[in-house]
Every structure is written in structure tokens, then in C-alpha cells.
Design a protein around this motif. Sequence first.
Motif, short mmCIF file in Angstrom:
data_model
loop_
_atom_site.label_atom_id
_atom_site.label_comp_id
_atom_site.label_asym_id
_atom_site.label_seq_id
_atom_site.Cartn_x
_atom_site.Cartn_y
_atom_site.Cartn_z
N CYS A 77 0.81 -1.22 0.00
CA CYS A 77 0.00 0.00 0.00
C CYS A 77 0.84 1.28 0.00
CB CYS A 77 -0.94 -0.01 1.20
SG CYS A 77 -0.09 -0.26 2.76
N SER A 78 2.01 1.24 -0.59
CA SER A 78 2.86 2.44 -0.74
C SER A 78 3.00 3.20 0.58
CB SER A 78 2.27 3.38 -1.81
OG SER A 78 2.12 2.70 -3.03
N ALA A 79 3.46 2.51 1.61
CA ALA A 79 3.62 3.12 2.93
C ALA A 79 4.68 4.22 2.89
CB ALA A 79 3.99 2.06 3.95
N MET A 80 4.36 5.33 3.56
CA MET A 80 5.28 6.46 3.62
C MET A 80 5.39 6.93 5.07
SD MET A 80 5.97 7.05 0.32
CE MET A 80 6.49 8.75 0.12
N LEU A 81 6.62 7.16 5.54
CA LEU A 81 6.86 7.70 6.87
C LEU A 81 7.45 9.09 6.70
CD1 LEU A 81 6.83 7.14 9.94
CD2 LEU A 81 9.20 6.38 9.71
N ASP A 82 6.64 10.11 7.00
CA ASP A 82 7.05 11.51 6.75
C ASP A 82 7.55 11.68 5.32
OD1 ASP A 82 6.29 12.54 9.15
OD2 ASP A 82 8.31 12.97 9.88
N GLY A 83 6.86 11.07 4.37
CA GLY A 83 7.20 11.22 2.96
C GLY A 83 8.29 10.29 2.47
N ARG A 84 8.88 9.49 3.36
CA ARG A 84 9.91 8.53 2.96
C ARG A 84 9.29 7.16 2.78
NH1 ARG A 84 13.47 5.15 5.96
NH2 ARG A 84 12.73 6.06 7.91
N ALA A 85 9.52 6.54 1.63
CA ALA A 85 8.89 5.26 1.31
C ALA A 85 9.42 4.14 2.21
CB ALA A 85 9.13 4.90 -0.15
N ILE A 86 8.51 3.29 2.66
CA ILE A 86 8.86 2.09 3.42
C ILE A 86 8.56 0.88 2.53
CG2 ILE A 86 8.37 0.69 5.46
CD1 ILE A 86 7.39 3.18 6.85
N PRO A 87 9.53 0.00 2.30
CA PRO A 87 9.27 -1.17 1.46
C PRO A 87 8.17 -2.04 2.06
CG PRO A 87 11.63 -0.89 1.86
CD PRO A 87 10.92 0.05 2.79
N PRO A 88 7.49 -2.84 1.23
CA PRO A 88 6.48 -3.75 1.76
C PRO A 88 7.09 -4.76 2.73
CG PRO A 88 6.31 -3.56 -0.63
CD PRO A 88 7.60 -2.90 -0.23
N TRP A 89 6.34 -5.12 3.75
CA TRP A 89 6.75 -6.12 4.74
C TRP A 89 8.09 -5.70 5.37
CZ3 TRP A 89 4.10 -11.03 5.55
CH2 TRP A 89 2.90 -11.13 4.82
N TRP A 90 8.09 -4.53 5.98
CA TRP A 90 9.33 -3.92 6.47
C TRP A 90 9.09 -3.25 7.81
CZ3 TRP A 90 13.47 -5.05 3.60
CH2 TRP A 90 14.69 -4.40 3.88
N ALA A 91 10.12 -3.24 8.66
CA ALA A 91 10.08 -2.57 9.95
C ALA A 91 11.12 -1.47 9.99
CB ALA A 91 10.34 -3.56 11.09
N VAL A 92 10.77 -0.32 10.58
CA VAL A 92 11.68 0.83 10.65
C VAL A 92 11.57 1.50 12.01
CG1 VAL A 92 11.62 1.33 8.17
CG2 VAL A 92 9.91 2.36 9.69
N ARG A 93 12.62 2.26 12.36
CA ARG A 93 12.56 3.11 13.55
C ARG A 93 11.68 4.32 13.26
NH1 ARG A 93 16.16 2.01 17.50
NH2 ARG A 93 17.90 0.59 17.01
N VAL A 94 10.93 4.74 14.26
CA VAL A 94 10.04 5.89 14.12
C VAL A 94 10.36 6.89 15.22
CG1 VAL A 94 7.64 6.66 14.15
CG2 VAL A 94 8.23 4.45 13.15
N ARG A 95 10.37 8.17 14.87
CA ARG A 95 10.60 9.24 15.85
C ARG A 95 9.27 9.86 16.27
NH1 ARG A 95 15.55 8.18 17.67
NH2 ARG A 95 17.13 8.13 15.98
N ALA A 96 9.22 10.36 17.49
CA ALA A 96 8.02 11.04 17.97
C ALA A 96 7.64 12.17 17.02
CB ALA A 96 8.26 11.59 19.38
N GLY A 97 6.35 12.24 16.66
CA GLY A 97 5.85 13.27 15.77
C GLY A 97 5.77 12.86 14.32
N GLN A 98 6.41 11.75 13.95
CA GLN A 98 6.37 11.32 12.56
C GLN A 98 5.00 10.73 12.20
OE1 GLN A 98 10.10 8.88 12.22
NE2 GLN A 98 10.62 10.39 10.66
N VAL A 99 4.64 10.84 10.92
CA VAL A 99 3.34 10.40 10.42
C VAL A 99 3.52 9.25 9.43
CG1 VAL A 99 1.30 11.05 9.08
CG2 VAL A 99 2.25 12.64 10.77
N LEU A 100 2.79 8.18 9.66
CA LEU A 100 2.77 7.04 8.75
C LEU A 100 1.51 7.15 7.90
CD1 LEU A 100 3.86 4.20 7.85
CD2 LEU A 100 2.33 3.24 9.61
N ALA A 101 1.67 7.06 6.58
CA ALA A 101 0.54 7.16 5.66
C ALA A 101 0.51 5.95 4.74
CB ALA A 101 0.64 8.44 4.83
#
Length: 321
Positions: A77-101
Motif C-alpha cells: 500500500c505504498s507506505a510512507m513515513l514523513d514522505g519517505r517510502a517504506i518497502p512492503p513487509w518492512w520494519a523501521v525506527r520511528v521518531r516522535a511526531g512522525q506520520v505514517l501514511a
Amino acid sequence: MIEVLTSAQLNTIQDAGRTHALTLGVSIGGAMDGLALAAGNILVGNARNAAGIEVVFYPFRIRFEADTICAVTGADCSAMLDGRAIPPWWAVRVRAGQVLALSAPRSGCRAYVSVAGGLDVPDVLGARATDMKGGFGGLGGHGLQRGNRIAVCPAARAGCALPDDGIGVNPECALLPREGNVTVRFLPAAEYEEFLPRSRERFMTENWTLSSSANRMGYRLEGAELGMRRPLSLFSHGIVPGTIQVPPSGQPIVQMLDANTCGGYPKIGTVIEADLHLLAQLPIQGHVRFEEVRRDTAIAALRRQHAMLDRLEQEVAAFYA
């Protein structure tokens, strides 16, 4: 905490469901694609049955109020964390205030968001899963709405060795319907022989279209009319997710995770447990075909799926040591 910024009523909090509650007349419920949620939980260092978010309507947006680790699995579903693409089936670090879309999927239809620690909602009848039919579990038995804030349990593991670009699953896990088509395996059910030979043949050789009336309770399929040798009047009896009932219309219904625990329509088959996650990812108007298999094949397929998750857990463990 997590704040929901954009959502729809059918996006819900789900976990592995309430398999033990069938004797109480309570639906199993839980994630429709249990494999995707389990993989997402493993990627963020959770137990496989931790609660996450099942997304079926898009766009979906959430804001993280604390540093954490999140994973997106299931539909592409074209996941984006603050506009940065996240590959499918992937885990990433997230900072307070960031938005996942999450945007409308390119393949599949159900995405899962897992967060380190799991979502902290009340345990009802042994699970945190939302049962919208019964009005319990999740956030008061309701789907997620804009403005909802969801607590997160403390993370059991630190994830100190997680790479900056995150980690993902082996491609063998990320199975989705291709171009809106899927083949699922089934076991013949109690009334299988009561269907006309031609109907049994059509059931396995023709494409079935997923109706727009499909939901978490059942997937109505459209196609050839399945006729029986004689009219059958059955008492209501126990059914489980995967049971394929055929009402008088002759159009089959596959019972899904929120299905009732009993029913009286004749049963032509049961989708094997290992393939339910594939069916759950089929989009509306997608096509499904059925392949008959033996019981030992069904058991072996489920064992392979469990072994695949075991391997993923072993591979990921080093990042959370």
C-alpha cells in the motif's frame, strides 16, 4: 501513544483472535491475514499474537507520539513515513511526531501496522481483537476514527541493533494475490457428495468472482449455480472460518474470521487454514479458483507456514538481543 489522523470505520484493532471462545458462541475474529500480522509482530520484536491495526480503507494516517519501531505488512500500500517510502513487509525506527501514511494498495487489500510492544487496549474474552458484530474488543468494539488515541504496551525488546534502513521479511512470507486472482486449496465437506457431479466439477474448474457484499463475516462468490442431487434441510451445526456453504441460490459463501459459529446451509468444502490469508487479501471483483487436496496436504501446508514464521523469528532475534 498513537493518534489516528485519517481512517474509516472498518479499520480496526486486531490480534490472533478468540479460538478458545467458539464454545461460547463467539466468533474467532482477529486478523483476516493472520500470517501478515504475525510477521509484522515478529519484525518489531513482539509476540506473534500482539494487537496491531488492520487497514482496509485508504488513505490511512497515524501520528506517533513517542519513539518506537513499526512494521507494515500485508497489502502493498505504498507506505510512507514523513514522505519517505517504506518497502512492503518492512520494519523501521520511528521518531516522535512522525506520520505514517498508507495509500490504496497496488496488490492485496488488507495492510497491517504493528508497533513495538503491541497496542494496549482491554483484553476481552482472552483477546484484544475488535468484534464489531458483538460490539466489544479493540476500542469499545468500534472501528478507528479520526482523533482516536491508542496506547502502546511497553516494548519487550529494545531493538538496539536494528539497522537505520530497517529490516524486512524473506519474500516467501509476502504472498499476495497476483492481478486480483488467487487459487486456494480446500477439503471436501460433509455434503460434498450431495452436489451434482457437474456442480462439483464446475466448483473446481471455473473462476469465482468476489462479490461486493463480501465482509469479515463471509465472502460471497458469484459464478456457476451449484445444484444438489436433492433438497436438503439441515439443523444448524458448528462451522468454522473457511467453511464453504451453499445457500438455495447456488452461489457459495466462504465463512471468514467473524463468521457465526453455527449454520444450516449444505457445505461443499472447507478452505484449508493455511490458505485463508490469501483469500483475505483478494480485492472485491477479484477471482478465486478452488483446488481439492487431502487432509495430510492441508496439515503439511500449515506446518510449513509455522516453520516459515519460526525461521523469521530466528533471523530477527539478533536485532533485539
